[in-house]
Design a protein around this motif. Structure first.
Motif, short mmCIF file in Angstrom:
data_model
loop_
_atom_site.label_atom_id
_atom_site.label_comp_id
_atom_site.label_asym_id
_atom_site.label_seq_id
_atom_site.Cartn_x
_atom_site.Cartn_y
_atom_site.Cartn_z
N ASN A 17 0.92 -0.94 -0.03
CA ASN A 17 0.09 -0.07 0.03
C ASN A 17 0.99 1.34 -0.03
OD1 ASN A 17 -2.49 -1.41 0.35
ND2 ASN A 17 -1.75 -2.11 2.27
N GLU A 21 -0.46 4.59 2.19
CA GLU A 21 -0.64 4.35 3.53
C GLU A 21 0.65 4.44 4.50
OE1 GLU A 21 -3.40 3.32 4.95
OE2 GLU A 21 -4.69 3.46 3.26
N GLN A 307 -0.85 -0.98 6.62
CA GLN A 307 -1.79 0.23 6.50
C GLN A 307 -1.37 1.44 7.50
OE1 GLN A 307 -5.99 -0.39 6.23
NE2 GLN A 307 -5.89 -1.64 4.12
#
Length: 348
Positions: A17, A21, A307
């Motif tokens: 991500n 993130e 995340q």
């Protein structure tokens, strides 16, 4: 404790991500923790994410890097072929004393290879170990398990060194006054297990610097009876992945079953604060990542799927390791005068 603000280098391009993130977690850390952040990677991509969040924090700096070691690449080959990759540049910042720690959610093998090549091992440590913090059945009590993946095959002396490093971390970072060390095995008796387990048991028992209390079976890992658990990386990685899966299943079951029916829906509303606390105790995302022990720098390896909350937690772990001077304490602990288990009030 450290007298200056910790400066953490974050591999902004590592992970499934990235960079969105990673940057989001770093922004939160810069706002809530007493840290400065060096975001390492593609300047344009990082700046776009900072702009997206309206972040103009002076505690965040962008450090340019060219490329990333992908998950598909062989770790050592990728690290050597791409000297300007984000993970290499981040390790270089620590080597040059521009940062005190590295956080990466990228290729874990590449992070370990970059740390070994760029920072080197601590004196007296033959192999690095990845240490992961697990929750236990007691609130506010954790156990650190190492190794959880750095060494698939280990020798007894490696596990002895893991126990020493885990003891330091448990005492000075997790705040356990008298850490209790256990060895993963298939039974409590010293005669149980394979040759690695039996020989390691002997070494741990004879080392007066290690507060060893005996073997720990699988059911004991989360019992709260141990503060440090040592094992080879093969066993530790299986244990880590299994524990993560169990945590996710428990959260999913609670999410599905608790609101069932009218009474369940009413009860769920009342229990929301309790449910948040349950999530904080068992969700692996709350722990952020694992510390790479044995290298000459603080390195936190996060999940590839991390995340923003996990990145925030990883940065917090890095800050705690820096503030509590883990590296210096490990160095000093190896040279300290021996302290027996009896003096620590611990019996085998």
């Amino acid at each position: 404790m450290a007298e200056t603000r910790a400066k953490i280098a974050v591999d902004a391009m590592g992970g499934d991500n990235a960079p969105q993130e990673i940057v989001a977690g770093a922004i939160r850390a810069s706002a809530e923790l007493d840290v400065d952040i060096l975001l390492v990677g593609d300047p344009e991509a990082i700046q776009a994410q900072l702009d997206h969040h309206g972040c103009t924090s002076t505690n965040i700096e962008i450090v340019a890097a060219d490329g990333v070691v992908s998950m598909e690449e062989e770790a050592l080959v990728g690290v050597r072929r791409k000297p300007n990759a984000s993970i290499n540049v981040a390790m270089g910042l620590v080597r040059e004393n521009r940062a005190q720690a590295v956080v990466s959610a990228g290729h874990s093998g590449a992070a370990m290879a970059a740390a070994l090549l760029g920072l080197g091992r601590l004196k007296g440590i033959d192999r690095p170990a990845i240490g992961a913090v697990f929750p236990t059945m007691y609130a506010n009590k954790s156990v650190i398990v190492l190794d959880v993946g750095a060494n698939v095959d280990s020798k007894p002396k490696y596990l002895e060194q893991f126990a020493l490093m885990g003891t330091v971390y448990s005492k000075y970072v997790l705040g356990v006054e008298d850490p209790k060390v256990g060895l993963i095995n298939i039974g409590e008796e010293s005669s149980k297990g394979n040759e690695l387990a039996k020989e390691t048991y002997k070494l741990l028992s004879e080392n007066p610097k290690i507060p060893f209390i005996g073997n720990a079976e699988g059911r004991d890992v989360l019992s709260g009876d141990f503060d440090v658990i040592v094992c080879d990386g093969f066993v530790g990685n299986v244990l880590l992945k299994f524990a993560e899966a169990v945590g996710e299943i428990m959260l999913q079951i609670i999410k599905e079953e608790l609101p069932y029916g009218v009474r369940g829906k009413i009860g769920t509303g009342i229990l929301k604060p309790n449910l948040r606390r349950i999530k904080q105790r068992i969700d692996h995302a709350e722990h952020g990542g694992a510390l790479l022990f044995g290298v000459n720098g603080v390195c936190i390896i996060s999940h590839g799927s991390s995340q923003a909350p996990s990145i925030f937690s990883a940065i917090r772990i890095a800050k705690e390791a820096v503030d509590n001077q883990v590296l210096d304490r490990i160095r000093n602990f190896q040279g300290e005068k021996s302290v027996s288990n009896e003096q620590l009030g611990i019996t085998n």
